[in-house]
Design a protein around this motif. Structure first.
Motif, PDB file in Angstrom:
ATOM      1  N   LEU A 176       2.517  -5.280  -2.648  1.00  0.00           N
ATOM      2  CA  LEU A 176       2.946  -4.830  -1.325  1.00  0.00           C
ATOM      3  C   LEU A 176       4.415  -5.158  -1.079  1.00  0.00           C
ATOM      4  O   LEU A 176       5.182  -4.327  -0.573  1.00  0.00           O
ATOM      5  CB  LEU A 176       2.073  -5.483  -0.256  1.00  0.00           C
ATOM      6  CG  LEU A 176       2.396  -5.151   1.205  1.00  0.00           C
ATOM      7  CD1 LEU A 176       1.997  -3.731   1.527  1.00  0.00           C
ATOM      8  CD2 LEU A 176       1.700  -6.136   2.145  1.00  0.00           C
ATOM      9  N   ASN A 177       4.828  -6.372  -1.470  1.00  0.00           N
ATOM     10  CA  ASN A 177       6.205  -6.789  -1.234  1.00  0.00           C
ATOM     11  C   ASN A 177       7.173  -6.245  -2.266  1.00  0.00           C
ATOM     12  O   ASN A 177       8.269  -5.785  -1.923  1.00  0.00           O
ATOM     13  CB  ASN A 177       6.277  -8.326  -1.200  1.00  0.00           C
ATOM     14  CG  ASN A 177       5.646  -8.906   0.051  1.00  0.00           C
ATOM     15  OD1 ASN A 177       6.290  -9.014   1.086  1.00  0.00           O
ATOM     16  ND2 ASN A 177       4.380  -9.272  -0.031  1.00  0.00           N
ATOM     17  N   TYR A 198      -2.602  -0.491  -4.800  1.00  0.00           N
ATOM     18  CA  TYR A 198      -2.668  -1.572  -3.814  1.00  0.00           C
ATOM     19  C   TYR A 198      -4.038  -1.606  -3.133  1.00  0.00           C
ATOM     20  O   TYR A 198      -4.664  -2.667  -3.008  1.00  0.00           O
ATOM     21  CB  TYR A 198      -1.569  -1.385  -2.772  1.00  0.00           C
ATOM     22  CG  TYR A 198      -1.712  -2.284  -1.569  1.00  0.00           C
ATOM     23  CD1 TYR A 198      -1.383  -3.636  -1.635  1.00  0.00           C
ATOM     24  CD2 TYR A 198      -2.200  -1.776  -0.362  1.00  0.00           C
ATOM     25  CE1 TYR A 198      -1.530  -4.464  -0.546  1.00  0.00           C
ATOM     26  CE2 TYR A 198      -2.356  -2.597   0.745  1.00  0.00           C
ATOM     27  CZ  TYR A 198      -2.020  -3.944   0.651  1.00  0.00           C
ATOM     28  OH  TYR A 198      -2.179  -4.753   1.739  1.00  0.00           O
ATOM     29  N   CYS A 209       0.446   2.894  -3.722  1.00  0.00           N
ATOM     30  CA  CYS A 209      -0.487   2.735  -2.598  1.00  0.00           C
ATOM     31  C   CYS A 209      -1.931   2.784  -3.076  1.00  0.00           C
ATOM     32  O   CYS A 209      -2.781   2.015  -2.608  1.00  0.00           O
ATOM     33  CB  CYS A 209      -0.232   3.821  -1.558  1.00  0.00           C
ATOM     34  SG  CYS A 209       1.289   3.581  -0.610  1.00  0.00           S
ATOM     35  N   LEU A 231       0.714   4.410   3.084  1.00  0.00           N
ATOM     36  CA  LEU A 231      -0.194   3.296   3.319  1.00  0.00           C
ATOM     37  C   LEU A 231      -0.833   3.374   4.697  1.00  0.00           C
ATOM     38  O   LEU A 231      -1.891   2.802   4.932  1.00  0.00           O
ATOM     39  CB  LEU A 231       0.556   1.965   3.170  1.00  0.00           C
ATOM     40  CG  LEU A 231      -0.317   0.719   2.944  1.00  0.00           C
ATOM     41  CD1 LEU A 231      -1.117   0.871   1.661  1.00  0.00           C
ATOM     42  CD2 LEU A 231       0.528  -0.539   2.906  1.00  0.00           C
ATOM     43  N   GLU A 232      -0.187   4.109   5.603  1.00  0.00           N
ATOM     44  CA  GLU A 232      -0.745   4.276   6.938  1.00  0.00           C
ATOM     45  C   GLU A 232      -1.878   5.291   6.960  1.00  0.00           C
ATOM     46  O   GLU A 232      -2.629   5.377   7.929  1.00  0.00           O
ATOM     47  CB  GLU A 232       0.360   4.714   7.909  1.00  0.00           C
ATOM     48  CG  GLU A 232       1.480   3.679   8.058  1.00  0.00           C
ATOM     49  CD  GLU A 232       2.600   4.183   8.959  1.00  0.00           C
ATOM     50  OE1 GLU A 232       2.495   5.353   9.405  1.00  0.00           O
ATOM     51  OE2 GLU A 232       3.535   3.430   9.219  1.00  0.00           O
ATOM     52  N   GLN A 256       5.034  -1.884   2.733  1.00  0.00           N
ATOM     53  CA  GLN A 256       4.885  -2.026   4.178  1.00  0.00           C
ATOM     54  C   GLN A 256       5.680  -0.968   4.940  1.00  0.00           C
ATOM     55  O   GLN A 256       5.430  -0.723   6.122  1.00  0.00           O
ATOM     56  CB  GLN A 256       5.322  -3.426   4.631  1.00  0.00           C
ATOM     57  CG  GLN A 256       6.783  -3.756   4.338  1.00  0.00           C
ATOM     58  CD  GLN A 256       6.947  -4.417   2.979  1.00  0.00           C
ATOM     59  OE1 GLN A 256       6.214  -4.119   2.050  1.00  0.00           O
ATOM     60  NE2 GLN A 256       7.913  -5.332   2.891  1.00  0.00           N
ATOM     61  N   HIS A 257       6.617  -0.309   4.233  1.00  0.00           N
ATOM     62  CA  HIS A 257       7.400   0.758   4.853  1.00  0.00           C
ATOM     63  C   HIS A 257       6.929   2.145   4.418  1.00  0.00           C
ATOM     64  O   HIS A 257       7.534   3.142   4.801  1.00  0.00           O
ATOM     65  CB  HIS A 257       8.881   0.599   4.498  1.00  0.00           C
ATOM     66  CG  HIS A 257       9.446  -0.756   4.829  1.00  0.00           C
ATOM     67  ND1 HIS A 257       9.505  -1.245   6.119  1.00  0.00           N
ATOM     68  CD2 HIS A 257       9.945  -1.738   4.020  1.00  0.00           C
ATOM     69  CE1 HIS A 257      10.041  -2.458   6.106  1.00  0.00           C
ATOM     70  NE2 HIS A 257      10.303  -2.787   4.851  1.00  0.00           N
ATOM     71  N   SER A 258       5.880   2.203   3.617  1.00  0.00           N
ATOM     72  CA  SER A 258       5.419   3.483   3.083  1.00  0.00           C
ATOM     73  C   SER A 258       4.597   4.245   4.122  1.00  0.00           C
ATOM     74  O   SER A 258       3.720   3.671   4.788  1.00  0.00           O
ATOM     75  CB  SER A 258       4.573   3.259   1.825  1.00  0.00           C
ATOM     76  OG  SER A 258       3.949   4.457   1.415  1.00  0.00           O
TER      77      SER A 258
END
Length: 585
Positions: A34-35, A18, A15, A45-46, A40-42
């Motif tokens: 990312l892919n 990224y 992350c 990252l939010e 995108q499921h981490s």
């Protein structure tokens, strides 16, 4: 008591990488990571990962490595090592034979003795990352990091000071006794700030925080004619226009923006990087990370838009008469725009990322870039009419003095330079700019110098004053003629992102990643001390940019672009300590 465990997992590291890749413009590489990493499921990252967090952590690792290598006891290498530190090379100490040992440890109680270390040279890692970071000349500051971790008792037991002795900078690490209580801190103002006057002084009505943006506010600018109008731009790709009367009532509610301009793009990042009003206050230029130049009227109507740049636009500057607009971009070009005709007039090319620009007069302006050079350009010629060389690192920001006769630059080489500009007219050749005498080099900072400011006024009996801000968390005041450092300000604990003199030259203000706004008195020659401070109370504390406003009627206020999604507004006329300081001098 057992120490808390330190945990690092691959998802956290991915992350961080990224976010670093995305901030540095490597969109395709970031998308692949990312892919491939399933980010995108981490959950990480939010979270809010500030710009430059990866670099900050690496720098801290190098500092720990340096301490580990040198904190060995009583030997000459400890204070006199001249070898820098890098991420990928093993450190081998090298003794400077011309420097006497500077480390003195008491044999009876080493922990209580002061330790003096000679300043290390800049690490190779800092310079290797320099070409990939967004510069402080753009309010989209890469190092806008949060102070996520609480200061431990061990960290509080050591303080760092920098003193200027005979022109030399020395770093002092003073170890304090655990039994010695810290002095009490008095607060004043909105948020937290050290008291600058009597403990009973109340400045809560001097600071307002305007809510409206949904992300970090990177830029702000006062309208030069319609003094009640303030513009602000954010990572949310929105420009707000605020109606701020000159004498608001103390209990007035925070106003809402009277105009909102949406500069968002659904395909790429649209972080706003630059705002600039023309001299008539009728047009506002907006630079953005989506490579689009936008110009709006004072009533928020789109006047002109262009996508001729192929990379993020870092700076937009109207000429002094408002006839031209110059823009600097990541695509290695500077563009000149004819405002009346709404078209590009000229395109100038650098060999590196164009980071900043400033106008000398109505026809001449200068631009700087990552190729370490400064170009002096004319609205009438596509080739540079002067090329200024001397910096050993990326040139981050340039500013011309009020008369346009001198140009100041700052760089990753930890120096600032003042260039004497002289206009030469010849009948057979186009106008040229030559360097009148040698440039003045300002040395002393220990990290990238990212901001400069000219004092608009001269103190009687003194030369012009200039100020610099650095990622070494210090600001410096200089004599622009001799290059002598007059004062080192060491109140910030994190990199300084913004520095500016007041329009009357009375005050110098700094804002940094630690959330502190510090104000210094530059007219009192014997003191030149900090007279007032304010601290953002929000967890996201960084101050990215400031815009100062002074004019007749006693108006004296500063707007701040804040990481907390707010726009700060400080009315200096409501701070008693500043009025006392002005009266005394």
């Amino acid at each position: 008591m057992a120490a808390a465990p330190i945990t690092i997992n691959a998802d956290e590291v991915n992350c961080l990488i990224y976010v670093y890749l995305k901030d540095s413009g490597f969109q395709h590489t970031a998308f692949s990571l990312l892919n491939e990493g399933g980010l995108q499921h981490s959950v990480h990252l939010e979270k809010n990962i500030p710009r430059g967090e990866l670099i900050e952590l690496l720098i801290k690792a190098l500092l720990y490595t340096e301490v580990e290598a040198h904190w060995r006891g009583n030997n000459d290498m400890t204070g006199n090592c001249t070898t820098g530190f890098s991420l990928l090379e093993t450190h081998v100490c090298s003794l400077n034979p011309n420097v006497k040992p500077t480390v003195k440890l008491s044999s009876s109680n080493p922990a209580s003795a002061p330790v003096i270390m000679a300043p290390p040279s800049a690490s190779a890692s800092e310079h290797s990352e320099a070409t990939q970071k967004r510069k402080a000349s753009t309010p989209v500051a890469e190092e806008g990091h949060l102070d996520k971790r609480q200061r431990t008792a061990e960290a509080d037991s050591m303080e760092v000071e920098e003193k200027n002795t005979d022109g030399a900078s020395t770093l002092l690490l003073r170890v304090k006794s655990p039994k010695s209580p810290a002095p009490p801190i008095r607060v004043s103002g909105s948020g937290s700030a050290p008291a600058s006057g009597p403990e009973s002084e109340d400045t809560s009505d001097a600071v307002r925080q305007l809510k409206g943006h949904e992300a970090e506010v990177f830029v702000c600018a006062w309208n030069p004619i319609h003094h009640q109008v303030l513009s602000s731009g954010s990572k949310d790709a929105v420009v707000h226009l605020w109606d701020l009367p000159q004498t608001p009532t103390i209990k007035a509610k925070n106003p809402k923006p009277f105009q909102t301009i949406d500069c968002s793009s659904t395909k790429v990042d649209s972080d706003l990087t630059s705002l600039d009003w023309n001299c008539h206050g009728t047009l506002l230029s907006v630079g953005s990370y989506d490579a689009t130049l936008r110009i709006y009227t004072a009533s928020a109507e789109l006047y002109f838009e262009s996508r001729l740049h192929k990379g993020p636009i870092f700076a937009t500057r109207f000429s002094k008469d408002g006839k031209w607009l110059a823009t600097a971009s990541l695509d290695n070009t500077v563009c000149l725009w004819d405002i009346e005709k709404k078209q590009r007039r000229m395109q100038y090319k650098h060999r590196g990322i164009c980071l900043d620009l400033d106008w000398l007069d109505e026809e001449l302006f200068a631009s700087c870039s990552a190729d370490k050079v400064i170009h002096v350009l004319s609205v009438n010629h596509v080739d540079p009419i002067a090329v200024l060389t001397g910096h050993d690192g990326e040139v981050n920001q340039i500013k011309a003095n009020p008369s346009g006769t001198r140009l100041m630059s700052c760089s990753d080489d930890m120096t600032a330079r003042i260039w004497e500009m002289r206009r030469v007219k010849q009948s057979s050749e186009p106008d040229q700019v030559t360097i009148s005498g040698e440039m003045t080099v300002l040395e002393g900072h220990r990290n990238w110098v990212t901001g400069v400011s000219w004092s608009p006024m001269k103190i009687p009996g003194e030369h012009e004053l200039v100020a610099t801000a650095s990622f070494d968390s210090t600001a410096r005041l200089w004599d622009a003629n001799t290059g002598v450092c007059l004062k080192v300000f060491t109140h910030h604990k994190k990199p300084i992102y913004s520095i500016a003199f007041s329009p009357d030259g009375r005050w110098l203000a700094t804002g940094g990643g630690d959330g502190w706004f510090h104000l210094y008195d530059t007219m009192t020659q014997q003191e030149r001390e900090k007279v007032w401070s304010w601290l953002s109370e929000h967890q996201k504390r960084a101050i990215f940019e400031m815009s100062w406003q002074q004019h007749e009627g006693g108006v004296d206020r500063v707007a701040l672009a804040l990481q907390s999604h707010k726009v700060g507004l400080i009315d200096l006329t409501r701070i008693p300590a500043l009025q006392k300081s002005r009266t005394i001098s």
